[in-house]
Design a protein around this motif. Structure first.
Motif, mmCIF file in Angstrom:
data_model
loop_
_atom_site.group_PDB
_atom_site.id
_atom_site.type_symbol
_atom_site.label_atom_id
_atom_site.label_comp_id
_atom_site.label_asym_id
_atom_site.label_seq_id
_atom_site.Cartn_x
_atom_site.Cartn_y
_atom_site.Cartn_z
ATOM 1 N N ARG A 26 0.646 -1.351 0.029
ATOM 2 C CA ARG A 26 -0.049 -0.001 -0.011
ATOM 3 C C ARG A 26 0.872 1.169 -0.035
ATOM 4 O O ARG A 26 0.435 2.201 -0.759
ATOM 5 N N ASP A 27 1.864 1.085 0.707
ATOM 6 C CA ASP A 27 2.939 2.257 0.723
ATOM 7 C C ASP A 27 3.634 2.568 -0.653
ATOM 8 O O ASP A 27 3.657 3.765 -0.892
ATOM 9 N N TRP A 28 3.913 1.711 -1.249
ATOM 10 C CA TRP A 28 4.389 1.902 -2.517
ATOM 11 C C TRP A 28 3.341 2.186 -3.584
ATOM 12 O O TRP A 28 3.602 3.135 -4.199
ATOM 13 N N GLU A 30 0.419 4.071 -3.027
ATOM 14 C CA GLU A 30 0.260 5.291 -2.298
ATOM 15 C C GLU A 30 1.005 6.449 -2.248
ATOM 16 O O GLU A 30 1.056 7.507 -2.643
ATOM 17 N N ILE A 31 2.435 6.178 -2.236
ATOM 18 C CA ILE A 31 3.601 7.148 -1.915
ATOM 19 C C ILE A 31 4.488 7.040 -2.933
ATOM 20 O O ILE A 31 5.001 7.970 -3.668
ATOM 21 N N GLN A 32 5.219 5.798 -3.256
ATOM 22 C CA GLN A 32 6.451 5.750 -3.896
ATOM 23 C C GLN A 32 6.048 5.593 -5.317
ATOM 24 O O GLN A 32 7.049 6.265 -6.342
ATOM 25 N N GLU A 33 5.232 5.032 -5.939
ATOM 26 C CA GLU A 33 5.104 4.507 -7.207
ATOM 27 C C GLU A 33 4.959 5.554 -8.146
ATOM 28 O O GLU A 33 5.603 5.826 -9.232
ATOM 29 N N ARG A 34 4.335 6.941 -7.635
ATOM 30 C CA ARG A 34 4.141 7.968 -8.435
ATOM 31 C C ARG A 34 5.343 8.580 -8.849
ATOM 32 O O ARG A 34 5.459 9.526 -9.711
#
Length: 288
Positions: A26-28, A30-34
């Motif tokens: 979820r962190d990936w 919601e935060i990092q992938e973008r």
């Protein structure tokens, strides 16, 4: 940075890292992938991705790059053998209920496969005319292991001369995050063995393409700054890449959080946000 930023295959410890894989996925998403959106956009624009594109995404993760291609009209297939939690999020993102505009624009819809390229083949599956491997290489020794064989497996599923996109970190002096990533090496691999940090080399991507029997046909560089609302978000985002799994396994999450927080201090701005300029390089190679 899967990327990929995401290099889950790098973990060589004897035991599984002590992390919550669902929360990390979820962190990936919601935060990092973008952080890699400028890269995805630059590649899709250069290759004119749209109606008629049949894209195979290797290591597709939670599917943001696939969603962006589908919204341009591409038929997309994503494969990922090592991150079922992220793949579940991709299925939600690419379902008609969650992303009707993407599903409607994708000729043939979206397919997601837990496995490798061979699992995406089939008698009724047309040949792909674009392959992407958006997980960046070039920040740790050995992080391209297995990529050439993965590309070799994907090549027979494509049309002749199909573009294959590979991604790597830029030189350390243009990637502020590279110094933060060295925390993973210090904690997990102080003797600098196979999982050690190392600077990206100019021909990393070309060497992978050559081993896979692909012919380089152009490259580019894209600025992808990593920006976070605060230090806590930065730590969560960076941990979600999987690059710190070995460090968490060798020490503990509290120690890794502490070291990361200290390493991020120079990149914290007066308003509390964290900003790290980075440059990524992509290579376009062609299948035989």
């Amino acid at each position: 940075m899967t990327p990929t930023l995401v290099q889950s295959h790098l973990h060589r410890g004897g035991t599984a890292p002590r992390v919550d894989l669902g929360a990390r996925a979820r962190d990936w998403a919601e935060i990092q992938e973008r952080m890699l959106v400028p890269l995805f956009e630059a590649v899709y624009e250069r290759l004119d991705v749209g109606d008629g594109t049949r894209l195979l995404g290797l290591g597709c993760g939670s599917g943001l790059a696939l969603l962006m291609a589908a919204s341009r009209g591409a038929a997309v297939t994503g494969v990922d053998p090592s991150a079922p939690e992220r793949l579940a999020l991709a299925r939600k993102r690419l379902s008609p209920d969650s992303a009707p505009e993407a599903a409607a624009g994708a000729a043939g819809g979206a397919r997601l496969v837990e496995g490798g390229p061979a699992d995406a083949a089939g008698p009724d599956v047309p040949a792909y005319n674009l392959v992407t491997a958006f997980q960046p290489i070039g920040c740790m020794a050995g992080d391209s292991e297995g990529l050439s064989s993965l590309l070799e497996t994907a090549a027979p599923l494509t049309d002749r001369g199909t573009p294959v996109v590979l991604v790597g970190w830029g030189p350390p002096e243009r990637c502020a995050t590279s110094m933060v990533l060295r925390v993973a090496t210090k904690l997990a691999d102080p003797m600098r063995s196979a999982g050690s940090w190392r600077p990206a080399l100019r021909d990393d991507l070309e060497e992978v393409a050559q081993r896979a029997g692909l012919k380089p046909d152009g490259s580019g560089r894209v600025a992808c700054p990593f920006g976070y609302a605060d230090v806590e978000s930065a730590v969560r985002g960076l941990l979600s890449t999987g690059l710190f799994d070995a460090a968490v396994g060798a020490t503990d999450k509290a120690q890794v959080d502490k070291e990361l927080t200290e390493a991020l201090h120079p990149h914290r701005r007066h308003d509390g946000t964290v900003w790290m300029p980075n440059v990524f390089r992509y290579l376009i190679a062609r299948t035989p």
